[in-house]
Motif scaffolding. Structure first.
Motif, PDB file in Angstrom:
ATOM      1  N   HIS A  10       0.982  -1.285   0.045  1.00  0.00           N
ATOM      2  CA  HIS A  10       0.050  -0.161   0.143  1.00  0.00           C
ATOM      3  C   HIS A  10       0.792   1.181   0.101  1.00  0.00           C
ATOM      4  N   CYS A  34      -4.759   5.794   0.045  1.00  0.00           N
ATOM      5  CA  CYS A  34      -3.768   4.883  -0.186  1.00  0.00           C
ATOM      6  C   CYS A  34      -3.416   5.167  -1.725  1.00  0.00           C
ATOM      7  N   GLU A  70      -1.362   3.226  -3.695  1.00  0.00           N
ATOM      8  CA  GLU A  70      -0.865   2.204  -4.315  1.00  0.00           C
ATOM      9  C   GLU A  70      -1.952   1.149  -4.601  1.00  0.00           C
ATOM     10  N   TYR A  71      -2.419   1.002  -5.986  1.00  0.00           N
ATOM     11  CA  TYR A  71      -3.282   0.103  -6.169  1.00  0.00           C
ATOM     12  C   TYR A  71      -3.469  -1.238  -5.483  1.00  0.00           C
ATOM     13  N   CYS A  72      -4.254  -1.508  -4.535  1.00  0.00           N
ATOM     14  CA  CYS A  72      -3.823  -2.939  -3.599  1.00  0.00           C
ATOM     15  C   CYS A  72      -4.976  -3.763  -3.764  1.00  0.00           C
ATOM     16  N   HIS A  99      -9.512  -0.953  -3.499  1.00  0.00           N
ATOM     17  CA  HIS A  99      -8.437   0.262  -3.116  1.00  0.00           C
ATOM     18  C   HIS A  99      -9.009   1.567  -3.164  1.00  0.00           C
ATOM     19  N   MET A 156     -10.077   2.795   0.518  1.00  0.00           N
ATOM     20  CA  MET A 156      -8.965   2.800   1.186  1.00  0.00           C
ATOM     21  C   MET A 156      -8.674   4.170   1.895  1.00  0.00           C
TER      22      MET A 156
END
Ligand SMILES: [Cu+2]
Length: 143
Positions: free
Chosen positions: A86, A121, A123-125, A129, A132
């Motif tokens: 993340h 967040c 960062e593509y998680c 996502h 988040m």
């Protein structure tokens, strides 16, 4: 070589040296600001997981999805992840640091004004996502 003047070359050399000194000083200052965590900074443990953030203060207080801090204090984030990569971001305070499983990344900040700010967040998680997110609440000092 009589009659030949060197002064344009010396001015050029002087300008180049001045530029190098200036760029060096700027880089040193930037490095110092990034690395220099104030000694009295409170540590906040940040844990990223699909798909929310949890926070733990030094006194053991835990928060989920929101983080309460005091204006005028310095905070050092110790950022980890429970599952995938993340990235912890408080856009308004230019806080941005990867949350990686199995390691602790640090970044610090010192909020200057009372107010609310988005935590997200970056960062593509995974599937959720986009959701988040969290809220940072900067409050007046209690004492
Ligand atoms: Cu994400």
């Amino acid at each position: 070589m009589s009659g030949h003047s060197n002064w344009p070359e010396w001015i050029y050399v002087g300008v180049v040296i001045a530029l190098m000194v200036w760029v060096g000083a700027e880089a040193w200052e930037a490095e110092r600001l990034v690395d220099h965590v104030p000694a009295d900074a409170e540590v906040i443990k940040v844990m990223g997981q699909q798909w929310f953030w949890t926070f733990e203060h030094e006194d053991g207080t835990k928060e989920i999805g929101e983080l309460h801090v005091e204006k005028g204090k310095a905070y050092k984030f110790e950022i980890e992840s429970k599952d995938v990569n993340h990235s912890f971001n408080i856009h308004d305070y230019v806080v941005l640091m990867d949350a990686i499983p199995g390691r602790v990344n640090t970044v610090w900040f010192a909020p200057t004004d009372v107010g609310e700010h988005d935590i997200q967040c970056r960062e593509y998680c995974g599937l959720i996502h986009y959701n988040m997110r969290g809220k940072l609440y900067v409050e007046e000092p209690s004492s």
